[in-house]
Design a protein around this motif. Structure first.
Motif, PDB file in Angstrom:
ATOM      1  N   LEU A 148      22.067 -34.182  12.670  1.00 42.41           N
ATOM      2  CA  LEU A 148      22.940 -33.399  11.790  1.00 42.41           C
ATOM      3  C   LEU A 148      24.223 -34.157  11.516  1.00 42.41           C
ATOM      4  CD1 LEU A 148      23.711 -30.783  10.289  1.00 42.41           C
ATOM      5  CD2 LEU A 148      24.546 -29.887  12.470  1.00 42.41           C
ATOM      6  N   ASP A 149      24.769 -34.794  12.538  1.00 40.64           N
ATOM      7  CA  ASP A 149      25.982 -35.587  12.364  1.00 40.64           C
ATOM      8  C   ASP A 149      25.744 -36.724  11.368  1.00 40.64           C
ATOM      9  OD1 ASP A 149      28.793 -36.288  13.476  1.00 40.64           O
ATOM     10  OD2 ASP A 149      27.683 -38.163  13.672  1.00 40.64           O
ATOM     11  N   GLU A 150      24.610 -37.414  11.487  1.00 39.97           N
ATOM     12  CA  GLU A 150      24.273 -38.482  10.542  1.00 39.97           C
ATOM     13  C   GLU A 150      24.170 -37.949   9.123  1.00 39.97           C
ATOM     14  OE1 GLU A 150      20.882 -40.889  11.499  1.00 39.97           O
ATOM     15  OE2 GLU A 150      21.240 -40.690  13.648  1.00 39.97           O
ATOM     16  N   GLN A 151      23.527 -36.806   8.973  1.00 40.13           N
ATOM     17  CA  GLN A 151      23.310 -36.242   7.643  1.00 40.13           C
ATOM     18  C   GLN A 151      24.623 -35.818   6.994  1.00 40.13           C
ATOM     19  OE1 GLN A 151      20.502 -33.342   8.978  1.00 40.13           O
ATOM     20  NE2 GLN A 151      18.725 -34.665   8.660  1.00 40.13           N
ATOM     21  N   LEU A 152      25.511 -35.208   7.771  1.00 42.36           N
ATOM     22  CA  LEU A 152      26.814 -34.824   7.219  1.00 42.36           C
ATOM     23  C   LEU A 152      27.670 -36.051   6.931  1.00 42.36           C
ATOM     24  CD1 LEU A 152      27.739 -31.647   9.317  1.00 42.36           C
ATOM     25  CD2 LEU A 152      26.661 -31.788   7.062  1.00 42.36           C
ATOM     26  N   THR A 153      27.534 -37.088   7.746  1.00 44.05           N
ATOM     27  CA  THR A 153      28.246 -38.345   7.477  1.00 44.05           C
ATOM     28  C   THR A 153      27.792 -38.927   6.145  1.00 44.05           C
ATOM     29  OG1 THR A 153      28.548 -38.845   9.830  1.00 44.05           O
ATOM     30  CG2 THR A 153      28.640 -40.701   8.291  1.00 44.05           C
ATOM     31  N   ARG A 165      29.370 -39.921   0.392  1.00 48.70           N
ATOM     32  CA  ARG A 165      29.093 -39.787  -1.042  1.00 48.70           C
ATOM     33  C   ARG A 165      30.086 -38.850  -1.717  1.00 48.70           C
ATOM     34  NH1 ARG A 165      24.553 -37.618  -2.743  1.00 48.70           N
ATOM     35  NH2 ARG A 165      24.566 -38.933  -4.606  1.00 48.70           N
ATOM     36  N   GLY A 166      31.139 -38.476  -0.999  1.00 50.28           N
ATOM     37  CA  GLY A 166      32.168 -37.627  -1.576  1.00 50.28           C
ATOM     38  C   GLY A 166      31.810 -36.170  -1.659  1.00 50.28           C
ATOM     39  N   LEU A 167      30.839 -35.731  -0.840  1.00 53.86           N
ATOM     40  CA  LEU A 167      30.403 -34.349  -0.851  1.00 53.86           C
ATOM     41  C   LEU A 167      30.888 -33.621   0.395  1.00 53.86           C
ATOM     42  CD1 LEU A 167      26.699 -34.883  -2.005  1.00 53.86           C
ATOM     43  CD2 LEU A 167      28.593 -34.049  -3.409  1.00 53.86           C
ATOM     44  N   THR A 168      31.329 -32.383   0.213  1.00 59.77           N
ATOM     45  CA  THR A 168      31.739 -31.533   1.322  1.00 59.77           C
ATOM     46  C   THR A 168      30.800 -30.342   1.400  1.00 59.77           C
ATOM     47  OG1 THR A 168      34.070 -32.136   1.043  1.00 59.77           O
ATOM     48  CG2 THR A 168      33.606 -30.124   2.282  1.00 59.77           C
ATOM     49  N   ALA A 169      30.253 -30.097   2.591  1.00 58.73           N
ATOM     50  CA  ALA A 169      29.334 -28.978   2.780  1.00 58.73           C
ATOM     51  C   ALA A 169      30.113 -27.701   3.050  1.00 58.73           C
ATOM     52  CB  ALA A 169      28.379 -29.268   3.932  1.00 58.73           C
ATOM     53  N   VAL A 170      29.750 -26.631   2.354  1.00 63.39           N
ATOM     54  CA  VAL A 170      30.411 -25.338   2.494  1.00 63.39           C
ATOM     55  C   VAL A 170      29.350 -24.242   2.444  1.00 63.39           C
ATOM     56  CG1 VAL A 170      32.587 -26.121   1.446  1.00 63.39           C
ATOM     57  CG2 VAL A 170      30.797 -25.140  -0.009  1.00 63.39           C
ATOM     58  N   GLY A 171      29.738 -23.025   2.809  1.00 60.92           N
ATOM     59  CA  GLY A 171      28.855 -21.884   2.677  1.00 60.92           C
ATOM     60  C   GLY A 171      28.567 -21.579   1.218  1.00 60.92           C
ATOM     61  N   VAL A 172      27.541 -20.804   0.973  1.00 64.42           N
ATOM     62  CA  VAL A 172      27.084 -20.586  -0.407  1.00 64.42           C
ATOM     63  C   VAL A 172      28.098 -19.807  -1.235  1.00 64.42           C
ATOM     64  CG1 VAL A 172      25.246 -19.627  -1.838  1.00 64.42           C
ATOM     65  CG2 VAL A 172      24.687 -20.705   0.332  1.00 64.42           C
ATOM     66  N   ALA A 173      28.718 -18.782  -0.655  1.00 65.35           N
ATOM     67  CA  ALA A 173      29.712 -18.026  -1.424  1.00 65.35           C
ATOM     68  C   ALA A 173      30.857 -18.937  -1.856  1.00 65.35           C
ATOM     69  CB  ALA A 173      30.242 -16.849  -0.604  1.00 65.35           C
ATOM     70  N   LEU A 217      29.870 -29.485  12.589  1.00 63.25           N
ATOM     71  CA  LEU A 217      30.486 -29.032  11.340  1.00 63.25           C
ATOM     72  C   LEU A 217      32.002 -29.179  11.405  1.00 63.25           C
ATOM     73  CD1 LEU A 217      28.425 -25.764  10.687  1.00 63.25           C
ATOM     74  CD2 LEU A 217      28.156 -27.960   9.556  1.00 63.25           C
ATOM     75  N   ALA A 218      32.594 -28.800  12.533  1.00 62.76           N
ATOM     76  CA  ALA A 218      34.048 -28.879  12.682  1.00 62.76           C
ATOM     77  C   ALA A 218      34.529 -30.318  12.569  1.00 62.76           C
ATOM     78  CB  ALA A 218      34.463 -28.267  14.017  1.00 62.76           C
ATOM     79  N   ARG A 219      33.800 -31.266  13.154  1.00 66.79           N
ATOM     80  CA  ARG A 219      34.209 -32.675  13.090  1.00 66.79           C
ATOM     81  C   ARG A 219      34.242 -33.183  11.663  1.00 66.79           C
ATOM     82  NH1 ARG A 219      30.957 -33.383  17.706  1.00 66.79           N
ATOM     83  NH2 ARG A 219      29.265 -34.362  16.504  1.00 66.79           N
ATOM     84  N   HIS A 220      33.361 -32.657  10.831  1.00 65.98           N
ATOM     85  CA  HIS A 220      33.280 -33.123   9.444  1.00 65.98           C
ATOM     86  C   HIS A 220      34.065 -32.251   8.471  1.00 65.98           C
ATOM     87  CE1 HIS A 220      30.299 -36.371   9.910  1.00 65.98           C
ATOM     88  NE2 HIS A 220      29.829 -35.634  10.909  1.00 65.98           N
ATOM     89  N   ASP A 252      14.913 -36.605   7.951  1.00 65.65           N
ATOM     90  CA  ASP A 252      15.694 -36.913   6.752  1.00 65.65           C
ATOM     91  C   ASP A 252      16.950 -37.714   7.088  1.00 65.65           C
ATOM     92  OD1 ASP A 252      13.937 -35.611   5.048  1.00 65.65           O
ATOM     93  OD2 ASP A 252      14.935 -33.674   5.321  1.00 65.65           O
ATOM     94  N   ARG A 253      16.972 -38.920   6.535  1.00 66.10           N
ATOM     95  CA  ARG A 253      18.159 -39.756   6.624  1.00 66.10           C
ATOM     96  C   ARG A 253      18.577 -40.097   5.199  1.00 66.10           C
ATOM     97  NH1 ARG A 253      16.945 -43.420  11.986  1.00 66.10           N
ATOM     98  NH2 ARG A 253      19.197 -43.268  12.258  1.00 66.10           N
ATOM     99  N   GLY A 254      19.402 -41.123   5.022  1.00 67.67           N
ATOM    100  CA  GLY A 254      19.983 -41.385   3.715  1.00 67.67           C
ATOM    101  C   GLY A 254      19.009 -41.456   2.564  1.00 67.67           C
ATOM    102  N   ALA A 255      17.981 -42.316   2.672  1.00 64.67           N
ATOM    103  CA  ALA A 255      17.042 -42.505   1.559  1.00 64.67           C
ATOM    104  C   ALA A 255      16.276 -41.235   1.256  1.00 64.67           C
ATOM    105  CB  ALA A 255      16.082 -43.649   1.874  1.00 64.67           C
TER     106      ALA A 255
END
Length: 258
Positions: free
Chosen positions: A44-49, A54-62, A95-98, A228-231
């Motif tokens: 999960l840490d790798e995926q959020l990294t 890529r300049g994306l921030t993960a947030v809740g759907v609302a 999640l908090a770290r990212h 699932d990793r980068g590619a």
């Protein structure tokens, strides 16, 4: 600080590009995982990294839908289905770290229960009522996954109402906030189910591949696995865009006929 989980001002339309929403389940040891729904905290840490690079921030759907309505770019939705207890100890610190948040779709009819609906196992504990409140207090959006993880299309009207309306009220009692979102167990829904979700007051609904039901109450999502990793993530993002482009083309052609 608790997340702003108020209903989005404008939900997604099938005539606009659909938001990219990632679907997770359990964050724990993925060794025994017959359904491919578990990722390790390290993965999960790798995926959020990868997303952050890529300049994306993960947030809740609302929050994602509100941001899109306001014209904000660079957001991706993050959801955790079933409300596994490992979310607090394994996912939340990552999640908090990212600097990310997520929507946790919980089952208020099964507090302290387990994923008994998965016949192949393994059994994984679900969040307790205190755990659900803790996730909300940590800034996560709490959404409904129904009361007891049932196939909503196979239920009577009264049973369906209990799963949609009843779960919304149960979550409101637990967290003090009415959930804005609903997630369909097994990804299974039909027009009757969507109508019940709408009648219950939800602002949006999450599916996986909603097909002709595509819209604010049937948002498409992308399943994420430990593999699932980068590619692979990039390929899944491209597939999401292409799927939407195919679905949206008829709407653009007939806009003048509306």
């Amino acid at each position: 600080m608790a997340a702003d989980t108020s209903a989005p001002r404008a939900a997604a339309s099938p005539r606009l590009s659909q938001p990219w929403i990632l679907t997770y389940h359990s964050v724990s040891d993925p060794t025994d995982d017959p359904y491919g729904i578990t990722v390790s905290a390290e993965r999960l840490d790798e995926q959020l990294t990868w997303l952050r690079r890529r300049g994306l921030t993960a947030v809740g759907v609302a929050a994602l839908l509100r941001g899109r309505a306001a014209g904000r770019r660079g957001l991706v939705g993050l959801t955790f289905d079933d409300g596994y207890a490992d979310f607090l100890d394994e996912a939340l610190p990552v999640l908090a770290r990212h600097g990310c948040t997520a929507t946790v779709f919980v089952l208020p009819g099964l507090p302290s229960g387990s994923n008994a609906w998965d016949p192949l196992g393994p059994r994984r504990p679900l969040l307790t009522e205190d755990g659900i409140r803790a996730a909300a207090g940590a800034g996560m959006e709490i959404g409904s996954h129904g009361m007891r993880h049932r196939d909503l299309t196979a239920l009577s009207d009264d049973e369906l109402r209990a799963e949609t309306h009843g779960s919304r009220e149960a979550i409101r009692r637990l967290t003090g906030t009415e959930p804005a979102g609903f997630c369909y167990p097994y990804g299974t829904a039909d027009r009757r189910v969507l109508a019940s979700v709408r009648d219950a007051g939800y602002a949006y609904g999450c599916a996986l591949v909603p097909g002709p039901l595509l819209g604010p109450l049937a948002l498409p999502r992308t399943h994420v696995s430990h593999a699932d990793r980068g590619a692979r993530l990039r390929a899944k993002e491209v597939r999401h865009r292409l799927r939407h482009r195919t679905a949206a083309a008829p709407a653009r052609r007939t806009r003048g006929e509306a």
